[in-house]
Design a protein around this motif. Structure first.
Motif, PDB file in Angstrom:
ATOM      1  N   LEU A  23       1.217  20.818 -37.119  1.00 51.39           N
ATOM      2  CA  LEU A  23       2.609  20.050 -36.887  1.00 51.39           C
ATOM      3  C   LEU A  23       3.697  21.034 -36.974  1.00 51.39           C
ATOM      4  N   LEU A  24       3.497  22.189 -37.715  1.00 50.59           N
ATOM      5  CA  LEU A  24       4.874  23.034 -38.156  1.00 50.59           C
ATOM      6  C   LEU A  24       4.782  23.821 -36.863  1.00 50.59           C
ATOM      7  N   GLY A  25       3.766  24.106 -36.055  1.00 51.17           N
ATOM      8  CA  GLY A  25       3.946  24.554 -34.756  1.00 51.17           C
ATOM      9  C   GLY A  25       5.176  23.877 -33.879  1.00 51.17           C
ATOM     10  N   PHE A  26       5.314  22.789 -34.173  1.00 54.12           N
ATOM     11  CA  PHE A  26       6.200  21.847 -33.467  1.00 54.12           C
ATOM     12  C   PHE A  26       7.779  22.188 -33.898  1.00 54.12           C
ATOM     13  N   THR A  27       8.028  22.511 -34.907  1.00 58.48           N
ATOM     14  CA  THR A  27       9.250  23.071 -35.620  1.00 58.48           C
ATOM     15  C   THR A  27       9.615  24.182 -35.505  1.00 58.48           C
ATOM     16  N   ASN A  28       8.884  25.056 -35.555  1.00 63.66           N
ATOM     17  CA  ASN A  28       8.743  26.548 -35.691  1.00 63.66           C
ATOM     18  C   ASN A  28       9.462  27.066 -34.549  1.00 63.66           C
ATOM     19  N   SER A  29      10.829  27.475 -34.902  1.00 62.07           N
ATOM     20  CA  SER A  29      11.723  27.733 -33.523  1.00 62.07           C
ATOM     21  C   SER A  29      11.761  29.462 -33.151  1.00 62.07           C
ATOM     22  N   ARG A  30      11.117  30.129 -34.166  1.00 63.88           N
ATOM     23  CA  ARG A  30      11.156  31.533 -33.925  1.00 63.88           C
ATOM     24  C   ARG A  30      10.219  32.173 -32.920  1.00 63.88           C
ATOM     25  N   ILE A  31      10.744  32.978 -31.911  1.00 64.71           N
ATOM     26  CA  ILE A  31       9.707  33.672 -31.019  1.00 64.71           C
ATOM     27  C   ILE A  31       9.887  35.097 -31.153  1.00 64.71           C
ATOM     28  N   GLU A  32       8.907  35.806 -31.691  1.00 64.51           N
ATOM     29  CA  GLU A  32       9.085  37.295 -31.621  1.00 64.51           C
ATOM     30  C   GLU A  32       8.114  37.793 -30.357  1.00 64.51           C
ATOM     31  N   GLU A  33       8.579  38.597 -29.635  1.00 61.96           N
ATOM     32  CA  GLU A  33       8.085  39.150 -28.406  1.00 61.96           C
ATOM     33  C   GLU A  33       7.748  40.450 -28.664  1.00 61.96           C
ATOM     34  N   GLU A  34       6.344  40.530 -28.080  1.00 64.34           N
ATOM     35  CA  GLU A  34       5.851  41.784 -28.036  1.00 64.34           C
ATOM     36  C   GLU A  34       4.936  42.116 -26.613  1.00 64.34           C
ATOM     37  N   SER A  35       4.724  43.308 -26.373  1.00 67.80           N
ATOM     38  CA  SER A  35       4.185  43.600 -25.138  1.00 67.80           C
ATOM     39  C   SER A  35       2.605  43.999 -25.468  1.00 67.80           C
ATOM     40  N   PHE A  36       1.572  43.154 -24.646  1.00 65.67           N
ATOM     41  CA  PHE A  36       0.206  43.403 -24.881  1.00 65.67           C
ATOM     42  C   PHE A  36      -0.518  43.035 -23.673  1.00 65.67           C
ATOM     43  N   ASP A  37      -1.922  43.292 -23.660  1.00 68.22           N
ATOM     44  CA  ASP A  37      -2.674  43.282 -22.669  1.00 68.22           C
ATOM     45  C   ASP A  37      -3.194  41.734 -22.670  1.00 68.22           C
ATOM     46  N   PHE A  38      -2.924  41.277 -21.586  1.00 72.00           N
ATOM     47  CA  PHE A  38      -3.509  39.676 -21.475  1.00 72.00           C
ATOM     48  C   PHE A  38      -5.211  39.562 -21.517  1.00 72.00           C
ATOM     49  N   LYS A  39      -5.628  40.451 -20.697  1.00 73.31           N
ATOM     50  CA  LYS A  39      -7.201  40.526 -20.729  1.00 73.31           C
ATOM     51  C   LYS A  39      -7.736  40.482 -22.336  1.00 73.31           C
ATOM     52  N   GLU A  40      -7.263  41.418 -23.044  1.00 74.85           N
ATOM     53  CA  GLU A  40      -7.939  41.565 -24.440  1.00 74.85           C
ATOM     54  C   GLU A  40      -7.606  40.025 -25.244  1.00 74.85           C
ATOM     55  N   LEU A  41      -6.354  39.625 -24.845  1.00 69.90           N
ATOM     56  CA  LEU A  41      -6.063  38.470 -25.729  1.00 69.90           C
ATOM     57  C   LEU A  41      -7.033  37.291 -25.083  1.00 69.90           C
ATOM     58  N   VAL A  42      -7.468  37.122 -23.874  1.00 70.84           N
ATOM     59  CA  VAL A  42      -8.513  36.115 -23.266  1.00 70.84           C
ATOM     60  C   VAL A  42      -9.809  36.441 -24.095  1.00 70.84           C
ATOM     61  N   LEU A  43     -10.157  37.689 -24.017  1.00 70.68           N
ATOM     62  CA  LEU A  43     -11.467  38.044 -24.766  1.00 70.68           C
ATOM     63  C   LEU A  43     -11.494  37.476 -26.022  1.00 70.68           C
ATOM     64  N   ASN A  44     -10.630  38.031 -26.907  1.00 75.06           N
ATOM     65  CA  ASN A  44     -10.286  37.370 -28.316  1.00 75.06           C
ATOM     66  C   ASN A  44     -10.569  36.051 -28.610  1.00 75.06           C
ATOM     67  N   THR A  45      -9.784  35.306 -27.374  1.00 75.46           N
ATOM     68  CA  THR A  45      -9.521  34.046 -27.893  1.00 75.46           C
ATOM     69  C   THR A  45     -11.056  33.215 -27.492  1.00 75.46           C
ATOM     70  N   ILE A  46     -11.581  33.825 -26.448  1.00 75.22           N
ATOM     71  CA  ILE A  46     -12.894  33.366 -26.101  1.00 75.22           C
ATOM     72  C   ILE A  46     -13.807  33.469 -27.344  1.00 75.22           C
ATOM     73  N   SER A  47     -13.880  34.671 -27.983  1.00 67.39           N
ATOM     74  CA  SER A  47     -14.736  34.904 -29.347  1.00 67.39           C
ATOM     75  C   SER A  47     -14.415  33.964 -30.337  1.00 67.39           C
ATOM     76  N   LEU A  48     -13.200  33.624 -30.469  1.00 63.09           N
ATOM     77  CA  LEU A  48     -12.804  32.642 -31.393  1.00 63.09           C
ATOM     78  C   LEU A  48     -13.268  31.386 -31.189  1.00 63.09           C
ATOM     79  N   CYS A  49     -13.509  30.902 -29.931  1.00 61.85           N
ATOM     80  CA  CYS A  49     -14.226  29.627 -29.481  1.00 61.85           C
ATOM     81  C   CYS A  49     -15.446  29.447 -29.771  1.00 61.85           C
TER      82      CYS A  49
END
Lengths: 635, 119
Positions: free
Chosen positions: A481-507
């Motif tokens: 629910l707090l994801g709805f109201t959270n307005s802060r966005i901090e940007e960083e540069s990262f490797d998308f492939k790594e993020l996808v692999l990480n996320t799959i392992s989380l699932c």
């Protein structure tokens, strides 16, 4: 004494011109042939000559007179023939209509007006003004006449040619400078041998002010009354002498500095301009100033009318102007576009017939109650309801109404979108405060459970474990629910492939028997965005797909780089979503899952986060075939 | 051994924190709001105050103000459920030694975090 008009015409032309001229207070003298004119004394008179009878001999003889007559040629097949070159020649074109000679000249009303002005001028001459003894008066009279007819800067420049009988020059120019004396533009006359390209204002830096231009070219224009002959080469042409005049006043009455124009005459001889020449030009100041001001006013008027038209056309809704009898006087482009009819056919039609396909004015026509600024419902010809309101204006004692139309359907849509977004904003606020309120006791419950579980007394450890797991579930909902109201966005540069692999392992716990195919094209550019939010999007979409598959089927995750974006496809071959439900899946608390198994927040969080991160999501689904989410992530 | 004061109107938090911190051999006092906290701070010398922000009668912000002007050497830590960066910066600027986020992932880790601040 009535003025004399010399007429040389034959047949129908003769009867036609006689018919027109009979209203004038003038004595008409008819010539039968060229010889008669040659023999006559036409000094300073006005001669009206049929165009086909005008010839070189006539031009030559008349021109050789001490004071050549003004010649008005009339007819329908006049061309710029060599013999037509004559100092003071005017041409009135018309098409001869045998049945109704008066009507046939209507097309050239302006020409007729010009004709009458020339006649008026002639009248002055007849009052005993001796132009032969006073060439300056002749010059001014001519110039005033020419200037009064001029409607553009180019015409004014042409009017200067009437000075040629007393002032010799080959080439003339008008330079315009803005109120800060910065060069604006220039126009030229008599420069056939020189390409006009070389006078393009691009050649002159816009910062240059006028005396810099002429200083550079060593020109006498620096001082309007400096007539010294100089070896000047303005614009790479060897003109030896120049005479200039500043014509538009530098300061208006209100004290505001206006634009300035400088008129310059050039001679290509080694004979310098004399003081007398300078005086002649100075005398012309008045009419030239007026003519240039008039030209500027006309230009402004044309601009204003153009601006008005563009504004009118740019209104995104249909707008028309109607007169008192419901006839359309003007319509904007969107009017004809909405009705899908030709723009040109709108004018003059009745608004109710064109818009609503009716025989009488619409019931509740807003023009009937001009003080009422509310919208009135009017159906269009296709039966769709439109909102309409009018605005009344009076022009020349005539009443006109501006009619504005707006599609009721569009209006309703717009309103509901607005209400929806307002609702979402209010909901977001409410959720935020509720979530925080609940977090407090939740923190207590979780911490107390943990502390109690760690005690040596294990009598209630099973119950405590249950309480703890329930509290953890509640915590997860709150985090979402707090994801709805959270307005802060901090940007960083990262490797998308790594993020996808990480996320799959989380699932992993949810994957179970499902086969997950991952296709990643190598060499993806780095993504710059909020990593945690993007991971949440991926996580929610992957678990969503896995839940849809329910252990049977395949999940495809494919990632590739497409023109400055990363395209990520998450596709399942599960049961799919009905088309009418598809548009609601991003709404909060909307779930297609059986009651109790989903919060209805997963995809709405995805939608919200994607909006914040400017990620585009396309979803397509087919019943029985599966659902596909396509993310386009900016790099 | 150090003396801690835990200020929170949520009794379960104070109970849990008291338990978790006592395993580390520190002495714990609790207060349900800012006013009682001030009374206790005036009577006893604490080494650390752990406070909530939203409390009845007197909230954490006012308590922070009071400590800053009356007990400038007293260390304090703020617990909050609000994760905004701006709030965190504001709290740290007001002199807090740290900001703890509720709900705690692991109350024992939180206790250890507090223990570290005392050394």
């Amino acid at each position: 004494m009535p003025q004399q008009l010399l007429v040389y015409a034959k047949g129908t032309h003769k009867s036609f011109i006689s018919d027109i001229l009979k209203d004038l207070d003038a004595e008409l003298l008819y010539f039968k042939n060229t010889a008669e004119i040659v023999a006559s004394n036409t000094n300073g008179q006005i001669a009206i000559i049929q165009d086909s009878l005008w010839n070189k001999t006539l031009a030559k003889t008349l021109n050789s007179r001490n004071y050549p007559p003004i010649v008005i040629c009339f007819g329908s097949n006049f061309e710029d023939r060599a013999e037509a070159r004559y100092g003071d020649l005017h041409y009135i074109p018309f098409n001869l209509d045998q049945n109704n000679p008066k009507l046939s000249i209507v097309g050239s009303l302006e020409q007729l007006a010009k004709f009458k002005r020339i006649l008026a001028l002639k009248e002055h001459r007849m009052r005993g003004w001796n132009f032969e003894k006073n060439p300056v008066l002749y010059l001014i009279t001519n110039l005033v006449r020419e200037c009064s007819l001029a409607s553009s800067n180019e015409h004014v420049l042409k009017a200067l040619n009437s000075l040629r009988s007393v002032l010799d020059f080959q080439f003339s120019a008008i330079y315009f400078f803005d109120h800060q004396e910065k060069f604006e533009s220039a126009i030229f006359e008599g420069l056939k041998s020189i390409s006009k390209k070389s006078y393009n204002r691009k050649d002159w830096p816009s910062s240059t002010n006028w005396n810099e231009i002429f200083k550079e070219s060593n020109c006498s224009i620096l001082s309007p009354f400096d007539t010294t002959t100089r070896d000047i080469t303005p614009f790479h042409e060897p003109w030896s002498s120049a005479l200039s005049l500043r014509v538009v006043p530098k300061q208006s009455e209100s004290g505001r500095r206006e634009r300035t124009a400088i008129i310059t005459l050039f001679r290509n001889q080694l004979v310098p301009f004399s003081d007398h020449d300078s005086l002649l030009l100075e005398i012309s100041n008045g009419p030239l100033t007026l003519a240039l001001e008039k030209a500027e006013m006309i230009e402004n008027l044309v601009q204003a009318s153009h601006k008005w038209r563009s504004t009118f056309d740019s209104i995104s809704e249909p707008v028309i102007v109607i007169n008192g009898s419901y006839e359309i006087v003007k319509a904007n482009k969107n009017f004809s576009k909405t009705l899908e009819i030709d723009f040109k056919t709108v004018k003059g039609r009745k608004c109710y017939s064109l818009f609503a396909n009716r025989k009488q004015p619409c019931a509740g026509c807003p023009t009937q109650s001009p003080l009422d600024i509310d919208f009135h419902k009017v159906p269009n010809r296709a039966g769709q309801e439109y909102l309409s309101w009018s605005y009344r204006v009076n022009v020349n004692k005539q009443k006109y109404n501006f009619m504005f139309y707006r599609s009721l359907e569009k209006e309703t849509q717009l309103r509901s979108t607005f209400v929806q977004s307002e609702k979402m904003a209010a909901l977001g606020k409410l959720i935020g405060s509720v979530a925080h309120e609940i977090n407090n006791p939740l923190a207590g419950i979780l911490s107390t459970c943990q502390v109690s579980l760690s005690s040596e007394n294990k009598d209630y450890s099973e119950e405590l474990e249950e309480i703890r797991s329930a509290a953890l579930r509640a915590k997860k909902i709150i985090d979402n629910l707090l994801g709805f109201t959270n307005s802060r966005i901090e940007e960083e540069s990262f490797d998308f492939k790594e993020l996808v692999l990480n996320t799959i392992s989380l699932c992993k716990s949810a994957i179970k028997k499902t086969k997950v195919n991952l296709v990643i094209r190598d060499q993806l550019p780095k993504v710059k965005t909020n990593q945690a939010m993007l991971q949440q999007i991926l996580f929610n979409l992957i678990t969503n797909g896995l839940q849809a598959l329910n252990g049977e089927g395949d999940l495809l995750i494919s990632v590739k780089s497409v023109s400055g974006e990363i395209e990520c496809l998450i596709k399942d071959n599960g049961p799919g979503i009905e088309a009418k439900k598809l548009k609601n899946i991003f709404d909060p608390f909307y779930s297609t899952k059986p009651e109790g198994s989903g919060t209805g927040l997963g995809l709405s969080i995805v939608g919200n986060l994607a909006k914040k991160l400017q990620i585009r999501i396309d979803v397509s689904s087919q019943l029985g075939k599966g659902t596909e989410f396509k993310l386009r992530i900016p790099v | 051994m150090a003396k801690l004061l835990i200020v929170d109107d949520e009794k379960m938090i104070t109970i849990a924190l008291r338990r978790a911190i006592s395993t580390l051999d520190h002495e714990i006092d609790t207060a349900p709001d800012g006013i009682e906290a001030i009374v206790k701070i005036s009577e006893t010398d604490y080494d650390l105050v752990v406070m909530d922000l939203l409390m009845p009668r007197m909230n954490g912000h006012d308590l922070m103000e009071w400590i800053r002007s009356n007990r400038p050497n007293l260390k304090f830590v703020v617990m909050t459920a609000y994760g905004e960066k701006e709030l965190r910066e504001q709290i740290l600027n007001n002199g807090a030694a740290d900001v703890l986020y509720k709900p705690f992932e692991d109350i024992f880790k939180t206790a250890q975090q507090l223990d570290k601040l005392l050394k």
